[in-house]
Design a protein around this motif. Structure first.
Motif, PDB file in Angstrom:
ATOM      1  N   ARG A  25      11.983   9.355  -8.551  1.00 22.80           N
ATOM      2  CA  ARG A  25      11.821   8.984  -7.150  1.00 22.80           C
ATOM      3  C   ARG A  25      10.421   8.420  -6.941  1.00 22.80           C
ATOM      4  O   ARG A  25       9.437   9.042  -7.362  1.00 22.80           O
ATOM      5  CB  ARG A  25      11.994  10.204  -6.241  1.00 22.80           C
ATOM      6  N   PRO A  26      10.319   7.271  -6.268  1.00 25.90           N
ATOM      7  CA  PRO A  26       8.985   6.720  -6.010  1.00 25.90           C
ATOM      8  C   PRO A  26       8.220   7.585  -5.023  1.00 25.90           C
ATOM      9  O   PRO A  26       8.813   8.197  -4.127  1.00 25.90           O
ATOM     10  CB  PRO A  26       9.270   5.332  -5.439  1.00 25.90           C
ATOM     11  N   VAL A  27       6.924   7.629  -5.195  1.00 29.07           N
ATOM     12  CA  VAL A  27       6.021   8.355  -4.312  1.00 29.07           C
ATOM     13  C   VAL A  27       5.005   7.344  -3.799  1.00 29.07           C
ATOM     14  O   VAL A  27       4.525   6.501  -4.558  1.00 29.07           O
ATOM     15  CB  VAL A  27       5.297   9.484  -5.079  1.00 29.07           C
ATOM     16  N   ASP A  28       4.665   7.427  -2.519  1.00 22.80           N
ATOM     17  CA  ASP A  28       3.642   6.544  -1.971  1.00 22.80           C
ATOM     18  C   ASP A  28       2.307   6.815  -2.644  1.00 22.80           C
ATOM     19  O   ASP A  28       1.912   7.979  -2.820  1.00 22.80           O
ATOM     20  CB  ASP A  28       3.487   6.735  -0.458  1.00 22.80           C
ATOM     21  N   ARG A  29       1.642   5.730  -3.014  1.00 22.15           N
ATOM     22  CA  ARG A  29       0.288   5.862  -3.543  1.00 22.15           C
ATOM     23  C   ARG A  29      -0.648   6.166  -2.381  1.00 22.15           C
ATOM     24  O   ARG A  29      -0.435   5.677  -1.278  1.00 22.15           O
ATOM     25  CB  ARG A  29      -0.146   4.565  -4.227  1.00 22.15           C
ATOM     26  N   PRO A  30      -1.691   6.968  -2.621  1.00 21.32           N
ATOM     27  CA  PRO A  30      -2.664   7.217  -1.546  1.00 21.32           C
ATOM     28  C   PRO A  30      -3.237   5.891  -1.049  1.00 21.32           C
ATOM     29  O   PRO A  30      -3.610   5.025  -1.844  1.00 21.32           O
ATOM     30  CB  PRO A  30      -3.752   8.043  -2.238  1.00 21.32           C
ATOM     31  N   GLY A  31      -3.250   5.732   0.247  1.00 20.04           N
ATOM     32  CA  GLY A  31      -3.803   4.523   0.832  1.00 20.04           C
ATOM     33  C   GLY A  31      -2.855   3.343   0.853  1.00 20.04           C
ATOM     34  O   GLY A  31      -3.201   2.276   1.345  1.00 20.04           O
ATOM     35  N   ALA A  32      -1.654   3.492   0.297  1.00 14.29           N
ATOM     36  CA  ALA A  32      -0.681   2.394   0.296  1.00 14.29           C
ATOM     37  C   ALA A  32      -0.114   2.223   1.697  1.00 14.29           C
ATOM     38  O   ALA A  32       0.101   3.197   2.416  1.00 14.29           O
ATOM     39  CB  ALA A  32       0.437   2.672  -0.697  1.00 14.29           C
TER      40      ALA A  32
END
Length: 98
Positions: free
Chosen positions: A88-95
Motif C-alpha cells: 500500500r502506498p504511503v504519503d511521503r512527508p511533505g508530499a
C-alpha cells in the motif's frame, strides 16, 4: 525488533538520485542496495523488518517495474507499507495531498 503484526515500511529510492530531505523523518532500521532483483530483496526485508522502516536503493527502472508489478504507480521516491495483505502506498512527508 518490530511487531510481527505490523507492516514493514519500505522506502524505495533510485540509486543514482539525491536522498530526499524528508528521509530523516523516518526511523530507518536498515539500508540496502539492490543492484539486481530489487523485488526479491524488498520482499525478504519486508518480512525481516515488520513494524520498522527500511531503505532500498536500486536502479530506477527496476523499482518502477517492481511497483507496477504490485499494481502501484511507478513514481519515485516511493514509500510503501508491506504485509501479508499486499503493498500500500504511503504519503511521503511533505508530499502534496490530493
Amino acid at each position: 525488533m518490530g511487531d510481527l503484526q505490523c507492516p514493514a515500511t519500505a522506502i524505495l529510492l533510485p540509486e543514482d538520485g539525491v536522498l530526499p530531505s524528508w528521509l530523516d523523518r523516518f526511523r530507518v532500521a536498515g539500508r540496502f542496495s539492490a543492484p539486481h532483483d530489487a523485488g526479491v530483496l524488498i520482499d525478504e526485508k519486508s518480512d525481516e523488518y515488520r513494524g520498522e522502516a527500511f531503505v532500498v536503493l536500486a536502479p530506477m527502472a527496476d523499482l518502477v517495474l517492481v511497483l507496477r508489478s504490485r499494481g502501484l504507480p511507478g513514481d519515485l521516491p516511493a514509500v510503501v507499507e508491506i504485509d501479508a495483505d499486499g503493498w500500500r502506498p504511503v504519503d511521503r512527508p511533505g508530499a502534496p495531498t490530493a
